[in-house]
Write an enzyme that holds these catalytic residues in place. Structure first.
Site, short mmCIF file in Angstrom:
data_model
loop_
_atom_site.label_atom_id
_atom_site.label_comp_id
_atom_site.label_asym_id
_atom_site.label_seq_id
_atom_site.Cartn_x
_atom_site.Cartn_y
_atom_site.Cartn_z
N ASN A 1 -68.87 -79.52 1.18
CA ASN A 1 -69.08 -78.15 0.74
C ASN A 1 -70.57 -77.93 0.48
O ASN A 1 -71.41 -78.34 1.28
CB ASN A 1 -68.21 -77.86 -0.49
CG ASN A 1 -67.91 -76.40 -0.69
OD1 ASN A 1 -67.59 -75.70 0.28
ND2 ASN A 1 -67.97 -75.92 -1.91
N ASN B 1 -69.59 -77.43 -5.86
CA ASN B 1 -70.28 -76.22 -5.43
C ASN B 1 -71.77 -76.28 -5.75
O ASN B 1 -72.45 -77.21 -5.34
CB ASN B 1 -69.60 -74.98 -6.03
CG ASN B 1 -68.88 -74.17 -4.98
OD1 ASN B 1 -69.43 -73.91 -3.91
ND2 ASN B 1 -67.66 -73.76 -5.26
N ASP C 1 -69.68 -70.28 -8.61
CA ASP C 1 -69.78 -70.81 -7.25
C ASP C 1 -71.20 -71.31 -7.02
O ASP C 1 -71.68 -72.18 -7.74
CB ASP C 1 -69.36 -69.72 -6.25
CG ASP C 1 -68.87 -70.28 -4.92
OD1 ASP C 1 -69.53 -71.18 -4.38
OD2 ASP C 1 -67.85 -69.80 -4.41
#
Length: 279
Positions: A99, A145, A191
């Protein structure tokens, strides 16, 4: 601060805006589409690279090309060729993928993993050193994140979205070691993040239709509304690093646009990955 849409195609899951100071362009990705986008804000010209697999983040590479966190691990892309230099998901539960990520000033590349079904604790955070060796630095992560550093790099800010908070570590810029994890600020579904030159932390809120600026003590300084529910990340760009860029994701009825606006604030450029020349 009035955000305006950038005239580029909407993404399914736009993420990871990073200002490339060397080319004065903005990088960002569409994760499931496997696309790396590069925007020249001088004329809004767009270049897109299909890397053929999901890509969590794209960063400048000091020796040329790009450094990527792709589905399988850390990779470099140059001359149209993708090379996975440190696979990580083979040692993780099936269905995990890389990610978001970022580099410190020494050129170490930090990026983490998540399960596609968001299985709690299934992911990890990794560090790719300049010699391309890779180490797991944090386990038990659900959705790895945002990663960013204070201007003096003595603090590392980190987001595991499922915890509903931004954490902070003490950071040793000489060794790349993290220690003393603690809560920095509680926020719903944080995020991606960035830190400005004054040391304030900007946090995109998934499902929150906004970006929040936090003071160095973790208190809220301001909230920037975003015309999309799922806000994924933010970064400063432009020649003076005073333009805020915001990525978003499709929520079933809207979103996926790239947004921007001039600000009275100054950001920091993205540090490149500094892998050593190969013998």
């Amino acid at each position: 601060m009035d955000l305006k849409p950038v005239p580029v195609p909407a993404a399914r899951l736009g993420e990871g805006p990073r200002w490339d100071d060397g080319t004065e362009t903005l990088l960002w990705v569409d994760i499931p589409a496997g696309l790396v986008h590069r925007l020249d804000p001088a004329d809004d010209a767009l270049e897109s690279i299909d890397v053929g697999r999901p890509v969590g983040v794209a960063l400048p590479r000091a020796s040329g090309g790009l450094a990527l966190a792709v589905r399988d691990g850390f990779a470099v892309h140059e001359g149209g060729r993708l090379e996975v230099v440190a696979p990580v998901t083979a040692a993780e539960p099936p269905g995990n993928r890389m990610n978001d990520g970022a580099c410190d000033r020494a050129g170490r590349f930090f990026a983490g993993t998540k399960a596609e079904d968001d299985t709690p604790g299934a992911g990890s955070l990794y560090r790719l050193d300049t010699d391309r060796s890779c180490a797991r630095v944090l386990a038990g992560v659900t959705i790895s994140n945002g990663i960013a550093w204070s201007p003096d790099e003595r603090l590392l800010y980190y987001v595991d979205t499922a915890t509903d908070q931004v954490d902070v570590f003490d950071y040793d810029p000489a060794s790349g070691e993290m220690a003393n994890r603690r809560r920095f600020a509680g926020l719903p579904q944080p995020d991606g993040i960035t830190v400005d030159a004054a040391g304030h932390v900007w946090v995109a809120l998934w499902g929150g239709a906004s970006v929040v600026r936090l003071r160095p003590d973790g208190s809220t300084d301001l909230t920037v509304p975003v015309p999309a529910a799922n806000v994924t990340s933010c970064a400063f760009g432009g020649p003076d690093l005073d333009v805020l860029y915001v990525t978003t994701a499709w929520d079933g009825s809207g979103g996926g646009e790239l947004w921007r606006c001039p600000t009275p604030y100054t950001g920091l450029p993205a540090n490149p990955y500094r892998d050593l020349p190969r013998p």
